[in-house]
Design a protein around this motif. Structure first.
Motif, mmCIF file in Angstrom:
data_model
loop_
_atom_site.group_PDB
_atom_site.id
_atom_site.type_symbol
_atom_site.label_atom_id
_atom_site.label_comp_id
_atom_site.label_asym_id
_atom_site.label_seq_id
_atom_site.Cartn_x
_atom_site.Cartn_y
_atom_site.Cartn_z
ATOM 1 N N GLN A 53 29.141 28.897 42.676
ATOM 2 C CA GLN A 53 29.057 29.959 41.722
ATOM 3 C C GLN A 53 27.843 29.889 40.786
ATOM 4 O O GLN A 53 27.821 30.731 39.854
ATOM 5 N N VAL B 223 31.869 37.663 41.479
ATOM 6 C CA VAL B 223 30.771 36.484 41.063
ATOM 7 C C VAL B 223 29.779 36.210 42.355
ATOM 8 O O VAL B 223 30.642 36.274 43.442
ATOM 9 N N SER C 106 22.442 26.839 45.474
ATOM 10 C CA SER C 106 23.037 26.656 44.096
ATOM 11 C C SER C 106 23.116 25.010 43.832
ATOM 12 O O SER C 106 22.563 24.048 44.515
ATOM 13 N N ILE D 271 37.206 30.703 47.224
ATOM 14 C CA ILE D 271 35.572 31.163 47.304
ATOM 15 C C ILE D 271 35.469 31.109 48.871
ATOM 16 O O ILE D 271 35.355 30.007 49.654
ATOM 17 N N LEU E 205 27.770 31.578 36.958
ATOM 18 C CA LEU E 205 28.885 32.918 37.020
ATOM 19 C C LEU E 205 27.769 34.271 36.799
ATOM 20 O O LEU E 205 27.969 34.646 35.799
ATOM 21 N N THR F 82 26.491 37.884 38.369
ATOM 22 C CA THR F 82 27.060 39.136 39.151
ATOM 23 C C THR F 82 25.695 39.844 39.851
ATOM 24 O O THR F 82 24.841 39.551 39.179
ATOM 25 N N ASN G 109 23.656 38.237 34.333
ATOM 26 C CA ASN G 109 24.064 36.972 33.944
ATOM 27 C C ASN G 109 23.392 36.835 32.559
ATOM 28 O O ASN G 109 22.493 37.340 32.048
ATOM 29 N N GLN H 266 28.752 23.778 43.520
ATOM 30 C CA GLN H 266 29.132 24.436 42.700
ATOM 31 C C GLN H 266 28.674 26.031 43.081
ATOM 32 O O GLN H 266 27.576 26.348 42.435
ATOM 33 N N GLU I 109 31.938 37.501 45.387
ATOM 34 C CA GLU I 109 33.334 37.028 45.505
ATOM 35 C C GLU I 109 34.032 38.064 44.643
ATOM 36 O O GLU I 109 33.803 37.573 43.352
ATOM 37 N N GLN J 52 38.454 35.552 42.899
ATOM 38 C CA GLN J 52 37.992 34.148 42.562
ATOM 39 C C GLN J 52 38.754 33.208 42.760
ATOM 40 O O GLN J 52 38.501 31.940 42.730
ATOM 41 N N VAL K 229 27.985 34.185 44.812
ATOM 42 C CA VAL K 229 28.471 32.757 45.245
ATOM 43 C C VAL K 229 27.189 32.473 46.370
ATOM 44 O O VAL K 229 27.044 33.373 47.205
#
Lengths: 519, 236
Positions: free
Chosen positions: A330, A317, A324, A390, A355, A357, A439, A328, A384, A387, A319
């Motif tokens: 992620q 994921v 962000s 983090i 979430l 990648t 995503n 959060q 990451e 999970q 991060v």
């Protein structure tokens, strides 16, 4: 006393008149708008100047009267003939003008593809552009070219703030929308490049509507669901752009239908059946166009298909603590995009990818394939892999910037020097095009309907690019001239004082020197 | 032609020994300089496009002052009689005066090349739009001066000549914005006649023969009208 005042009247009137003109012109210069206040100021200025001029009746009368009876008619005749000839020359030049485009990006030159499409117009086409005043100069230049290229085209600009009734009548949602009307049909465009406009015109003029298939059956985004995680919002957005949206079950159909213009694989979660995977591969190998959205730990089948194309889906994921949602990391937020057809009108707009990648490219791509990243996370981000905690683990996690989306293209798509001969060689090769985004949740109803986010915009832009005709792709966006310059404080001072103070001062010194010499 | 050059030279001398010339140039440079620096610093763009736009409005106010003296002073002092009775043709007188004012204009615009120097020093401006922009600004200034020359032939009072010129230039400048009041065919003609419409594309890097022909026609028409106006003095 009164006598002295009245003697000065012309000068006062003249001065006031000039001042009024200057203020009026200044207002016009600053606001760039010729509104009523400016008009009144200018009218007052001209009137005062005329009053001032009327204090010199002898000069004015001499101008108007004179002993023109004898010679006047002769002079008058030659003037009329001379001006008539000049008018004819000008009239001819309006319809037979030649233009030289000196800009580096050839901003004032339409592509041959656009000209071909404009030549085929059968009926009048009306373009109504909804832009706030003063924000549309470049776009108006573009519309001007369309108009001068085809006498069927007419355009007008509407400021939605000034004419809200018209905007409401057209149901305009956002600034920068252009409504194209042709033979009773309507097409909206939000892009402002030649490619956007031409493809919209093509959509209106072609008989067939383009078909978008959404793959289903493996936990993909459900375009018929109005729930938060559903995809009805993007389906509606595509329908608004005159696309035909259908759900496709590969297991039942056996293959991607031939009439598919774009196939969307929106976040498949489960393994595909072997036949399904084969069908997807075949579609892409034959030159299909696909928008593939993958999630961390998503369908392994999609990952394998992408691998054949040299595209790797990140195993983890993304991060991004630097950009962000608060607390959060992620949920990366993207504000900066690479310049290309899909993201070119998204500067300063925000997109969000819960979430996500990363998408990476293998060293050796299949021959003829090119890829281009669309946007990245910041360099503070990492991928990451574990999970539960983090935290960046050296050696295990991948350092950012992580590419979150990219375009994949097969075959030559840049403008060709010699389109005829090149077209022959290229015609047989499949021209696959893909947009791969790491995503799928970004296109869900929750995020797509959020007006502060450009998520829906990104989605439709990607589909538009994929659905576009081959020859329109090569028009490409015209990059704005790279003349951005940032000055330091000292440089700014230098620029200001040297140009606004010292240069004029030099002239004054020269004047004094001349005066001194003559004395 | 030699007569024209002699007249131009004489006129230029009159221009550059008068303090007015230096004051006008300096004032022009102060205003354009402020605009240029403000735009360059504010927009972070190494371009002359917006400076050219401001320059054209400033020229609209400055040109009448440059042209007002050309023929009205000769009429006021009576030297026009000498000129007209001397063995030079009217057109030569007019062209001599006009060329002199053009040289003045070029001097003024030439000094603004310093801005281009600054742009190239700190950024990388596109050359094409600067070239076409200068061409456009020169043609626009020349048209302003030609109109000013014509009005100065109508009166022996410089002030009247200047104000009359400003009034004419203003009307020609805003004609485009007034078109909404008229029908479509009338507005097409009016908007074509508008000066501002023809200077919008050149600073952006687009040279259109339409604009060139418009400016040249305007200049030629004014020169022609000026010679007619001088000729009319003979029998007035």
């Amino acid at each position: 006393m009164l006598q002295r005042v009245s003697n000065r009247l012309p000068a006062i009137a003249g001065g006031l008149g000039a001042a009024s003109l200057v203020v009026g012109l200044g207002a016009y210069l600053v606001t760039g708008q010729f509104d009523r206040q400016v008009l009144i100021l200018l009218a007052i200025g001209v009137a005062l100047l005329l009053i001032a001029a009327s204090y010199y009746p002898q000069e004015l009368l001499a101008m108007l009267r004179g002993r023109s009876v004898r010679y006047g008619s002769n002079t008058f005749a030659t003037i009329v003939i001379f001006l008539a000839i000049l008018s004819l020359i000008n009239f001819y030049s309006i319809n037979h003008s030649y233009r030289w485009d000196l800009t580096a990006s050839k901003k004032f030159t339409l592509s041959q593809q656009t000209l071909n499409i404009l030549n085929k117009l059968q009926a009048p086409m009306k373009l109504t552009a909804f832009y706030a005043s003063g924000t549309s100069a470049d776009y108006e230049d573009l519309l001007k070219q369309y108009k001068s290229a085809s006498d069927k085209i007419d355009y007008q600009f509407i400021d939605p703030d000034r004419m809200p009734a018209v905007a409401r009548q057209y149901k305009i949602q956002q600034y920068g929308t252009t409504v194209i009307e042709y033979q009773g049909k309507r097409q909206d465009v939000t892009g402002f490049g030649e490619q956007d406009l031409t493809s919209a015109i093509l959509k209106l003029t072609s008989e067939k509507t383009k078909k978008i298939y959404f793959l289903a059956g493996h936990g993909e985004l459900n375009v018929d669901s109005f729930d938060g995680p559903g995809g009805a919002q993007i389906k509606q957005a595509l329908q608004a752009e005159n696309y035909d949206v259908t759900v496709l079950n590969l297991a039942a159909k056996g293959s991607v239908p031939d009439d598919a213009d774009v196939l969307v694989v929106a976040g498949a979660k489960n393994q595909f059946l072997d036949d399904e995977k084969k069908a997807l591969k075949e579609y892409l190998d034959k030159g299909g166009k696909a928008l593939i959205m993958v999630d961390p730990h998503g369908s392994p089948s999609v990952t394998e298909v992408l691998k054949d194309w040299g595209i790797e889906v990140g195993n983890g994921v993304a991060v991004d603590p630097a950009s962000s949602i608060a607390n959060q990391p992620q949920v990366p937020v993207v504000m900066q995009y690479n310049f290309n057809q899909i993201t070119k009108d998204m500067t300063q707009q925000m997109t969000m990818f819960p979430l996500a990648t990363s998408i990476t490219v293998q060293k050796d791509l299949p021959k003829g394939e090119t890829t281009a990243p669309l946007f990245q996370t910041t360099d503070k981000a990492w991928l990451e892999t574990d999970q539960k905690v983090i935290k960046f683990d050296e050696g295990k996690d991948v350092r950012g910037p992580l590419t979150l989306a990219m375009t994949v293209q097969m075959g030559e798509t840049s403008p060709k020097q010699n389109p005829q001969s090149a077209a022959k060689d290229e015609a047989q090769k499949p021209k696959t095009r893909m947009v791969v985004i790491g995503n799928s949740a970004f296109a869900s109803n929750d995020l797509a309907k959020e007006p502060a986010l450009a998520n829906k915009h990104l989605f439709t832009n990607a589909v538009n690019w994929l659905a576009e005709d081959e020859d329109l792709i090569s028009i490409g966006p015209k990059e704005p001239a790279m003349n951005q310059t940032f000055l330091t404080g000292a440089q700014e001072s230098f620029v200001f004082y040297s140009s606004a103070v010292f240069l004029p001062l030099l002239v004054i010194i020269a004047g004094v020197a001349v005066w001194w010499n003559r004395r | 032609m030699r007569n024209v050059l002699t007249l131009t030279e004489k006129e230029l001398r009159t221009y550059f020994v008068s303090p007015l010339a230096y004051v006008v140039i300096a004032a022009f440079l102060v205003v354009t300089g402020v605009f240029f620096a403000g735009i360059f610093i504010g927009s972070h763009q190494a371009t002359m496009e917006y400076t050219f736009q401001n320059m054209s409005v400033i020229l609209l106010l400055v040109s009448p002052m440059l042209a007002m003296r050309l023929l009205s002073e000769e009429q006021r002092s009576g030297t026009i009689e000498l000129l007209l009775t001397s063995p030079v043709r009217d057109i030569e007188v007019v062209l001599g005066k006009f060329f002199a004012s053009l040289v003045f204009l070029v001097t003024m615009l030439g000094l603004t090349l310093y801005y281009v120097l600054l742009l190239t020093r700190f950024g990388s401006p596109e050359a094409g739009p600067i070239l076409s922009g200068y061409l456009g600004i020169f043609l626009l200034g020349a048209a302003f001066l030609a109109i000013g020359l014509f009005t100065s032939s109508l009166t022996s009072n410089q002030v009247v000549a200047a104000f009359l010129t400003i009034a004419i230039l203003l009307v020609l400048w805003v004609l485009d914005a007034l078109t909404s009041m008229f029908g479509s065919s009338a507005s097409a003609v009016l908007s074509y006649l508008s000066l501002s419409k023809h200077i919008s594309d050149l600073p952006k890097g687009l040279i259109d023969t339409k604009d060139l022909i418009y400016f040249l026609s305007l200049i030629v028409a004014c020169i022609f009208l000026t010679t007619r106006s001088l000729e009319a003095r003979r029998w007035r």
